[in-house]
Design a protein around this motif. Sequence first.
Motif, mmCIF file in Angstrom:
data_model
loop_
_atom_site.group_PDB
_atom_site.id
_atom_site.type_symbol
_atom_site.label_atom_id
_atom_site.label_comp_id
_atom_site.label_asym_id
_atom_site.label_seq_id
_atom_site.Cartn_x
_atom_site.Cartn_y
_atom_site.Cartn_z
ATOM 1 N N THR A 20 2.566 12.723 100.336
ATOM 2 C CA THR A 20 1.317 12.125 99.861
ATOM 3 C C THR A 20 0.897 12.751 98.532
ATOM 4 O OG1 THR A 20 0.603 11.688 102.127
ATOM 5 C CG2 THR A 20 -1.118 11.730 100.447
ATOM 6 N N PRO A 123 4.082 6.404 110.714
ATOM 7 C CA PRO A 123 2.864 5.628 110.431
ATOM 8 C C PRO A 123 1.730 6.410 109.760
ATOM 9 C CG PRO A 123 3.741 4.976 112.552
ATOM 10 C CD PRO A 123 4.573 6.143 112.087
ATOM 11 N N MET A 124 1.443 7.642 110.226
ATOM 12 C CA MET A 124 0.315 8.370 109.612
ATOM 13 C C MET A 124 0.599 8.771 108.161
ATOM 14 S SD MET A 124 -2.446 8.287 111.259
ATOM 15 C CE MET A 124 -3.433 9.485 110.377
ATOM 16 N N ARG A 126 2.404 7.174 106.122
ATOM 17 C CA ARG A 126 2.283 5.906 105.379
ATOM 18 C C ARG A 126 0.809 5.600 105.097
ATOM 19 N NH1 ARG A 126 6.858 1.601 106.349
ATOM 20 N NH2 ARG A 126 8.604 2.961 106.856
ATOM 21 N N GLN A 127 -0.017 5.825 106.119
ATOM 22 C CA GLN A 127 -1.455 5.559 105.939
ATOM 23 C C GLN A 127 -2.042 6.477 104.861
ATOM 24 O OE1 GLN A 127 -3.820 5.315 109.593
ATOM 25 N NE2 GLN A 127 -5.539 6.240 108.489
ATOM 26 N N ARG A 130 -0.850 5.243 101.450
ATOM 27 C CA ARG A 130 -1.551 4.005 101.041
ATOM 28 C C ARG A 130 -2.978 4.315 100.560
ATOM 29 N NH1 ARG A 130 0.692 1.695 105.957
ATOM 30 N NH2 ARG A 130 2.505 0.423 105.406
ATOM 31 N N GLU A 131 -3.681 5.179 101.310
ATOM 32 C CA GLU A 131 -5.069 5.516 100.947
ATOM 33 C C GLU A 131 -5.129 6.198 99.585
ATOM 34 O OE1 GLU A 131 -6.277 7.879 104.291
ATOM 35 O OE2 GLU A 131 -6.671 6.125 105.567
ATOM 36 N N THR A 178 0.655 14.059 111.631
ATOM 37 C CA THR A 178 -0.490 13.215 111.998
ATOM 38 C C THR A 178 -1.775 13.695 111.328
ATOM 39 O OG1 THR A 178 -0.716 14.532 113.995
ATOM 40 C CG2 THR A 178 0.433 12.441 114.204
#
Length: 360
Positions: A20, A123-124, A126-127, A130-131, A178
Amino acid sequence: MSRDGASGLRHGWTTGACATAATTAAYTALLTGEFPDPVTIDLPNDRHPSFALARESLDPGAATAGIVKDAGDDPDVTHGALVSARVSHGEPGSGVVFRAGEGVGTVTKPGLPLAVGEPAINPMPRQFIREHVAAVASRHGGSGDVVVEVSIENGAELARRTWNPRLGIVGGLSVLGTTGVVVPYSCSSWIDSIRRGIDVARAAGHEHVAGCTGSTSERTVQELYGLPEDALLDMGDFAGAVLKYLRRHPVPRLTVAGGIGKLAKLADGHLDLHSGRSQVSFDSLAARVAAAGGSAELVAGVRGANTALDALRQCQAAGLPLGDLVAAGARETALGVLRGAPVAVDVVVVDRAGAVVGQA
């Protein structure tokens, strides 16, 4: 870097947090021509860590940033690995498209929280990515339509020391996390891998899985039952994690296998079999021997044994099946944790050479 109040150990950052941060720095540079260094990101629980860039490169239409992962005081396989993100402009309206760069795996089996063919970026993470892409786009006038390619240096080699090959994740590591934070010795990634292993076995239609404490017991179980590799759960010390997840996501049959010491602890109700968190009770072993009609001399010998293996050898010499008694106790604990879930359980106790010394 913060420390855990109880243990004094340093927390670290997950591969997801590093990816990230690398994405944030690379996308900022793509839009502005300048890499923020250090780059700060926002994580759950009001954490805002900053990461120094270990590499940066700006090309026409793409920017790459790399961060060296610091797992704190956790013995994480990816500690010290270079996690990089290459960000390029995507098709209008495409949003964030993820790609597996070198050292990041690709999903090849159903049952994981990602579709077959997708990069193994969970998934986390990725979230989070994206944010952060949306925040950078809004700050610097970007569209937010980007291709993010995540790479982990030597990831393919490091992945051999993880569950990924068995879970059908090929070519490298998974980008995990997570909360973004690695809690030292929490073993959360191991427990998560156990759950994903059960998911993959269920998706493959396997009706029999085995939770083994180590490679010796795993080999024995594979020879006994001919189970495919993706039906074998690398349980390690986390018997409780296997049983609790199967309670909610049952498979018709479970074999639990391990050495006498670990399974003696399970027989006594311990669900974490690590030597630092549970001990073999020789009083309990002696009580089992007494209840099975062992002589007073044998009971005393077992109570004073050096190791569970020593107790087993004494009982073998006296013709008393301690391995079977421990297996029966371990099976009883397992059934108690399963609370009536439709899972048939058998237990196999092995010695150090992998010979079966007890079953229930």
